[in-house]
Structures are given as C-alpha cells and as structure tokens.
Design a protein around this motif. Structure first.
Motif, short mmCIF file in Angstrom:
data_model
loop_
_atom_site.label_atom_id
_atom_site.label_comp_id
_atom_site.label_asym_id
_atom_site.label_seq_id
_atom_site.Cartn_x
_atom_site.Cartn_y
_atom_site.Cartn_z
N LEU A 228 44.55 41.35 41.01
CA LEU A 228 43.62 42.44 40.72
C LEU A 228 42.94 42.98 41.97
O LEU A 228 42.58 44.15 42.02
CB LEU A 228 42.54 41.97 39.74
N PRO A 232 45.83 46.18 42.61
CA PRO A 232 45.44 46.48 41.22
C PRO A 232 46.25 47.60 40.58
O PRO A 232 46.39 47.64 39.36
CB PRO A 232 43.96 46.87 41.34
N ALA A 252 37.30 43.58 37.77
CA ALA A 252 37.89 44.93 37.84
C ALA A 252 36.84 46.01 38.05
O ALA A 252 37.14 47.07 38.59
CB ALA A 252 38.68 45.21 36.56
#
Ligand code: NAD
Ligand code: IPM
Ligand code: MN
Length: 356
Positions: A228, A232, A252
């Motif tokens: 991530l 990402p 995120a």
C-alpha cells in the motif's frame, strides 16, 4: 428524504455542522433530525446509544455520523464506552459493507508524506467487512487461564470468526464494485496462520467463479500493508475483514494527503446507509475549529449517491470540493507552502460558495 444526523463527540460536532450546511445549500427537500450519540449521549442519558437515537437511525433513509470517543471514557465499562455507539449502529442496522475510497486529488499530491509519483492519480476502493470478525465474535472476556504458558494467571480473549454467508455477501459486493471500476479485486487475508482467513480465502475464491470478467488476487495482510505504501496504484478494489480493513484504511488515508480526506459509506442489504468520515473524534484538536471537514462533506456526497438517489447532487458536492482545493484553501492537516490556511468553518463555507 429523512436524514438522521448524529454528530457525536470531539471534532464530530464541528465537521458535521459543515456537512449539514453543504446539504442545506443543495435546495433539495431533506428532513434532518439530530440526536446525541457516543460520549455526548452518555453524559445526557447514561448510555452511548440511547433507544431514541437508535430508533431515529433505523427509521431514517440515511444516517450522517460524525465521530465518537474521548480518552476520558477509557475507564468506563465497555458497554458504556462511546465506541459502542458506532459498533451498535453497525450491528443493529446490519451495515456489513463499508466502502472507503482513497482518492488522491491532484492538488493534494504534495500534502502526503509519500512521494508524488507514488500517489498521483491514485483511486482505490477499500471494502471492509463491518459486522463480523474479531470485533463481534463471541466468546470474549477475561478469566483465569487453565492452560497456555501461564495456567492460573489472569488472561483476556476475543474470538475471530466468519460464517460462509458473511464472506459470500461481502465478496459479491467487492466483485460487483470492481465491475464498475478496473475489474480487479485483491482479497487480503492471513490464511498462512489463521483458520478464519483460510476459510475467507476459500469462500472468496468460490464466489469469484461467478465473476470470470474480474481478476482476483490474494494477498497476506502484512504484505498488503507494505504494498500500500510501495505501489498503491497497483490496487483497484481491496476486500478484507473488519480488523484488517480498519488498519489498512487508516494507512490508505495518508495516500490521499490526510486522514481528514477519507470518507466512508456503510451499507446494509437494503442499501440503507450510514455515512461517516473514516477518522475519529480527534480529541487532540477538538474545539479548535481546525479539523478538516472534507471527509465528512464527501461522505454526505456518498450518501446522496448510495442511499438518496441524488447522483447529480453528489457530483455537485465532489466538484465543489475539487474547486475549493484548486483555489488553494487548506485546513492545517493538508496545508503546505504556497496554499491558504483555513479553519473548519471557512472550509465548509468555501464548499457552499463553490456549489452556487
Ligand atoms: P483519530 O482519527 O481521532 O485521530 C488520529 C489523528 O488524526 C489525530 O492526530 C487527529 O488530530 C488527526 N485527525 C483525525 N481527523 C482529522 C480531521 N478531520 N482533520 C484533521 N486532523 C484529523 O484517531 P485516535 O486519536 O486514535 O482516536 C480518537 C478517538 O476517536 C478514540 O476515542 C477512538 O476510539 C475514536 N474513533 C472513533 C471513530 C468513529 O467514530 N467512527 C473512528 C476512529 C476513532
Ligand atoms: C473506524 C473506527 C472504529 C472501528 C472504532 C471507533 C470502533 O476506528 O470506524 O474505523 O474500529 O471500526
Ligand atoms: Mn478506524
């Protein structure tokens, strides 16, 4: 259209006030009713989710929620803690599907702690299962250990569990969402260690047979946490359990510039929904008028789209948010050199102005 407005605690009241102003500026006929929830409800009624608040939420077409919690309630018995209010709402309303879209607006590429090339153009969707897993599994509690490394010692335990229908329905939600996007689902698990997540992986694989047009990949949660921040943009839709989804969605949020930018929608099988920012009550900045209201305003846009069948109004809000960012207005969490620093209310007012 009836909206239950539950501001809650800390910055919850400040950010929801701005989202309400934005909704009122749309000239649609909403009925909005506000109720206490979380620590505020505990203070007034002795319970974080009073019966009247729950009923208001159940009878509304949608719920707009701020945030609950404060460190000062940490010593209360668990059923009385503010967080039980949001957990209770999710459970009672059956809000099993939590959508947390992480979108990096071009204007905020510089606001993140990550390098611009890693996040520019990012648009991923985290789908978090919200009513199962270790959050709700029974039994849980404290007892005297009868085995393990220290028999006779005090111990605490929770239960991680998922039933097949719970996994199937969230898998369908993820594959259907991916069909409207880039047709890729990453299912995040810990199948190498946990029986619950080997089962999760097996059931997601089984459901995938009905979606041959969607690509499915499986990833362990530790690797997913690393990927991530490494790359990402390789993700499209991420589907995972309640606890992994909680952690990965906060991670995120920094891909978007700030936790203050990440909206969410929690839906049940009837598309009734609760809409809230992904962040909490931020006691460290509460009452200062500096919280970023955009995650809540963007959650209101999701509400218009998913529960109130007003997609044009949702588009208008999202366009207004982009316009305000393009004007260079920034709350402190996304502020950087060369932009104009504003507070919560100024940011809300700017969105209202951009709507008109
Ligand atoms: P938090 O999300 O409240 O805050 C984490 C950090 O992000 C803080 O530094 C805060 O100032 C900052 N932040 C959060 N939202 C922001 C915004 N809109 N604008 C600018 N900065 C923002 O998480 P925490 O500090 O771990 O938890 C505080 C309380 O909130 C706890 O009681 C927790 O249980 C609760 N909580 C509630 C919800 C919810 O109601 N759904 C979600 C998460 C945490
Ligand atoms: C969230 C929050 C909640 C969760 C807490 C406050 C119960 O962190 O909405 O992400 O863990 O689900
Ligand atoms: Mn969380």
């Amino acid at each position: 259209m009836k909206i239950a407005v539950l501001p809650g605690d800390g910055i919850g009241t400040e950010i929801v006030a701005e989202a309400v102003k934005v909704l009122q500026a749309l000239d649609l006929s909403f009925e909005m009713e506000t109720a206490l929830v979380g620590g505020a409800a505990y203070e007034a009624h002795g319970h974080p989710l009073p019966e009247a608040t729950l009923q208001l939420a159940q009878q509304a077409d949608a719920v707009l929620f701020g945030a609950v919690g404060d460190w000062k309630y940490d010593k209360l018995d668990r059923p009385l803690r503010p967080e039980q209010a949001i957990l209770g709402l999710r459970k009672h309303l059956g809000l099993f599907a939590n959508f947390r879209p992480a979108i990096c607006y071009p204007e905020l590429v510089g606001a993140s702690t990550l390098k611009p090339e890693v996040i520019s153009g990012l648009d991923i969707l985290i789908i978090r299962e919200l009513t199962g897993d270790i959050y709700f599994g029974q039994p849980r509690g404290r007892r005297t250990a009868i085995d393990g490394h220290f028999p006779g010692a005090d111990e605490a335990f929770d239960t991680m569990r998922y039933s097949k229908p719970e996994i199937e329905r969230i898998a369908h939600v993820a594959f259907q969402a991916a069909r409207k996007r880039h047709k890729k689902v990453t299912s995040v698990d810990k199948a190498n260690v946990l029986e619950t997540f080997q089962f999760w992986k097996d059931v997601v694989t089984e459901v995938h047979a009905q979606y041959p047009d969607v690509e499915l990949e499986h990833m362990y949660v530790d690797n997913a946490a690393m990927q991530l921040v490494r790359a990402p943009k390789k993700f499209d839709v991420v589907v995972t359990g309640n606890m992994f989804g909680d952690i990965l969605s906060d991670e995120a949020s920094m891909l978007t510039g700030s936790i203050g930018m990440l909206p969410s929608a929690s839906l049940n099988a009837k598309n009734q929904g609760l809409y809230e920012p992904s962040h909490g009550s931020a006691p460290d900045i509460a009452g200062q008028g500096v919280a970023n209201p955009l995650a809540t305003i963007l959650s209101a846009a999701m509400m218009l789209r998913f529960s109130l069948n007003q997609p044009e109004a949702a588009d208008r809000i999202e366009t207004a948010v982009k316009a305000v960012l393009a004007q260079g207005l920034r709350t402190p969490d996304i502020h950087s050199e060369g932009t104009t620093r504003v507070g919560t209310a100024e940011m809300g007012a700017a969105v209202v102005k951009a709507l008109r």
